[in-house]
Scaffold this motif. Structure first.
Motif, PDB file in Angstrom:
ATOM      1  N   HIS A  17      36.551  39.492  50.002  1.00 14.20           N
ATOM      2  CA  HIS A  17      36.855  38.102  49.702  1.00 14.20           C
ATOM      3  C   HIS A  17      36.360  37.770  48.296  1.00 14.20           C
ATOM      4  CE1 HIS A  17      38.077  37.458  53.820  1.00 14.20           C
ATOM      5  NE2 HIS A  17      36.922  37.920  54.251  1.00 14.20           N
ATOM      6  N   SER A  18      36.878  36.711  47.745  1.00 15.03           N
ATOM      7  CA  SER A  18      36.485  36.286  46.400  1.00 15.03           C
ATOM      8  C   SER A  18      34.979  36.078  46.328  1.00 15.03           C
ATOM      9  CB  SER A  18      37.209  34.985  46.035  1.00 15.03           C
ATOM     10  OG  SER A  18      36.820  34.548  44.752  1.00 15.03           O
ATOM     11  N   ASP A  20      32.763  38.427  46.809  1.00 13.17           N
ATOM     12  CA  ASP A  20      32.072  39.497  47.517  1.00 13.17           C
ATOM     13  C   ASP A  20      32.078  40.780  46.687  1.00 13.17           C
ATOM     14  OD1 ASP A  20      31.688  37.786  49.586  1.00 13.17           O
ATOM     15  OD2 ASP A  20      33.238  38.636  50.895  1.00 13.17           O
ATOM     16  N   LEU A  21      31.064  41.606  46.915  1.00 11.83           N
ATOM     17  CA  LEU A  21      31.018  42.901  46.250  1.00 11.83           C
ATOM     18  C   LEU A  21      32.015  43.844  46.913  1.00 11.83           C
ATOM     19  CD1 LEU A  21      29.650  44.781  44.170  1.00 11.83           C
ATOM     20  CD2 LEU A  21      28.046  45.437  45.970  1.00 11.83           C
ATOM     21  N   SER A  22      32.938  44.378  46.141  1.00  6.19           N
ATOM     22  CA  SER A  22      33.924  45.333  46.647  1.00  6.19           C
ATOM     23  C   SER A  22      34.343  46.231  45.497  1.00  6.19           C
ATOM     24  CB  SER A  22      35.150  44.611  47.221  1.00  6.19           C
ATOM     25  OG  SER A  22      35.868  43.956  46.194  1.00  6.19           O
ATOM     26  N   LEU A  23      34.967  47.349  45.831  1.00  5.83           N
ATOM     27  CA  LEU A  23      35.445  48.258  44.789  1.00  5.83           C
ATOM     28  C   LEU A  23      36.486  47.567  43.917  1.00  5.83           C
ATOM     29  CD1 LEU A  23      35.493  51.143  43.609  1.00  5.83           C
ATOM     30  CD2 LEU A  23      37.356  51.638  45.187  1.00  5.83           C
ATOM     31  N   ASP A  24      37.389  46.821  44.548  1.00  6.89           N
ATOM     32  CA  ASP A  24      38.446  46.131  43.806  1.00  6.89           C
ATOM     33  C   ASP A  24      37.855  45.149  42.786  1.00  6.89           C
ATOM     34  OD1 ASP A  24      41.381  45.573  43.546  1.00  6.89           O
ATOM     35  OD2 ASP A  24      40.733  43.569  44.122  1.00  6.89           O
ATOM     36  N   ALA A  25      36.777  44.465  43.173  1.00  8.66           N
ATOM     37  CA  ALA A  25      36.145  43.494  42.273  1.00  8.66           C
ATOM     38  C   ALA A  25      35.451  44.179  41.095  1.00  8.66           C
ATOM     39  CB  ALA A  25      35.144  42.640  43.047  1.00  8.66           C
ATOM     40  N   LEU A  26      35.094  45.457  41.265  1.00 10.71           N
ATOM     41  CA  LEU A  26      34.396  46.191  40.205  1.00 10.71           C
ATOM     42  C   LEU A  26      35.343  46.856  39.208  1.00 10.71           C
ATOM     43  CD1 LEU A  26      31.673  47.965  42.397  1.00 10.71           C
ATOM     44  CD2 LEU A  26      31.301  46.050  40.827  1.00 10.71           C
ATOM     45  N   LEU A  27      36.640  46.953  39.549  1.00  9.93           N
ATOM     46  CA  LEU A  27      37.577  47.699  38.706  1.00  9.93           C
ATOM     47  C   LEU A  27      37.720  47.136  37.286  1.00  9.93           C
ATOM     48  CD1 LEU A  27      40.421  48.734  41.184  1.00  9.93           C
ATOM     49  CD2 LEU A  27      38.473  50.066  40.362  1.00  9.93           C
ATOM     50  N   PRO A  28      37.787  45.802  37.087  1.00 13.84           N
ATOM     51  CA  PRO A  28      37.889  45.310  35.705  1.00 13.84           C
ATOM     52  C   PRO A  28      36.692  45.711  34.833  1.00 13.84           C
ATOM     53  CG  PRO A  28      38.538  43.597  37.250  1.00 13.84           C
ATOM     54  CD  PRO A  28      37.959  44.707  38.077  1.00 13.84           C
ATOM     55  N   ALA A  29      35.481  45.639  35.398  1.00 15.62           N
ATOM     56  CA  ALA A  29      34.286  46.029  34.641  1.00 15.62           C
ATOM     57  C   ALA A  29      34.295  47.531  34.361  1.00 15.62           C
ATOM     58  CB  ALA A  29      33.030  45.638  35.409  1.00 15.62           C
ATOM     59  N   LEU A  30      34.772  48.318  35.340  1.00 20.35           N
ATOM     60  CA  LEU A  30      34.853  49.768  35.159  1.00 20.35           C
ATOM     61  C   LEU A  30      35.854  50.112  34.056  1.00 20.35           C
ATOM     62  CD1 LEU A  30      34.069  52.622  36.132  1.00 20.35           C
ATOM     63  CD2 LEU A  30      35.952  52.470  37.759  1.00 20.35           C
ATOM     64  N   ARG A  31      36.999  49.417  34.081  1.00 23.43           N
ATOM     65  CA  ARG A  31      38.015  49.645  33.046  1.00 23.43           C
ATOM     66  C   ARG A  31      37.454  49.350  31.648  1.00 23.43           C
ATOM     67  NH1 ARG A  31      43.136  45.594  32.089  1.00 23.43           N
ATOM     68  NH2 ARG A  31      43.832  46.493  30.097  1.00 23.43           N
TER      69      ARG A  31
END
Length: 233
Positions: A17-18, A20-31
């Motif tokens: 959810h918006s 929350d810590l999740s892999l999807d939420a981390l992708l922009p920072a990883l990119r």
């Protein structure tokens, strides 16, 4: 090229959810950290409770092509994903297959995945039950525990955990399904889901000592199922 592989810790969800810590939420920072020009997409990832390989792609067409490959591989009878699990107990046979129907069943205020040993044609046609299959092999055994290789041919939530309980060897850290394996005079047997509600896994004192855990810390023990290998075309 466009592909990137990560090693995911257990407990991290792929989507959340918006906020929350999740892999999807981390992708922009990883990119941004890797200096990639395009967005990252999740091609293949283990379930929230599992650890192991996450395959990402920065190319939309590569993502779709690989996702279609994984879907087609199951229809062709191939096993492109290989997991490893630490189990409580060791299967009687060194290798084999676990085949059963699986379905969702409401138990109180929560839904549970339960085995359906002989599903009827109608329930399969209505998709109330799905036929599932996992190939397993014992790689090592020590101290009453096993290291197993698992290759699922089908995909269903919690499939590997349920299949391991049917082997009477639940995964270490399985606090949802391990209660279905009971023991009488040291001999394991399978309990029906109705008679064995989910609870924190019970370990003997010797194993607790080897893991350096107290009984109060047991509910923090993560599920020991790891996505180790993905075969790509």
């Amino acid at each position: 090229g466009a592909l990137l592989a990560l090693n995911k810790p257990p407990g991290l969800p792929i989507l959340g959810h918006s906020g929350d810590l999740s892999l999807d939420a981390l992708l922009p920072a990883l990119r941004q950290r890797l200096g990639l020009p395009a967005e990252l997409h999740v091609v293949k990832a283990p379930a929230r409770e599992y650890s192991g390989l996450v395959l990402l792609s920065s190319c939309y067409h590569t993502t779709k092509k690989l996702q279609q490959f994984f879907t087609d591989a199951r229809w062709r009878g191939q096993y492109p994903a290989t997991y490893r699990a630490i189990t409580m107990g060791v299967p009687a046979e060194v290798e084999g297959e676990i085949s059963t129907g699986l379905s969702w069943q409401q138990q109180g205020d929560r839904a549970m995945v339960v085995p359906v040993p002989a599903p009827g044609r109608r329930s399969l046609a209505r998709k109330d039950v799905k036929s599932t299959l996992t190939r397993y092999r014992v790689l090592s055994a020590a101290g009453g525990c096993g290291l197993l290789q698992l290759q699922p041919r089908t995909a269903f939530p919690e499939q590997l955990q349920v299949h391991l309980t049917l082997l009477l060897c639940p995964a270490l850290g399985d606090h949802r399904h391990s209660s279905r394996v009971g023991r009488v005079l040291g001999v394991p047997f399978f309990l029906t889901p109705e008679s064995a509600p989910a609870r924190t896994q019970v370990l003997d004192e010797e194993l607790l000592s080897r893991l350096r855990l107290s009984p109060r810390q047991l509910h923090h023990l993560p599920l020991h199922i790891h996505l180790q290998e993905l075969v790509l075309p």
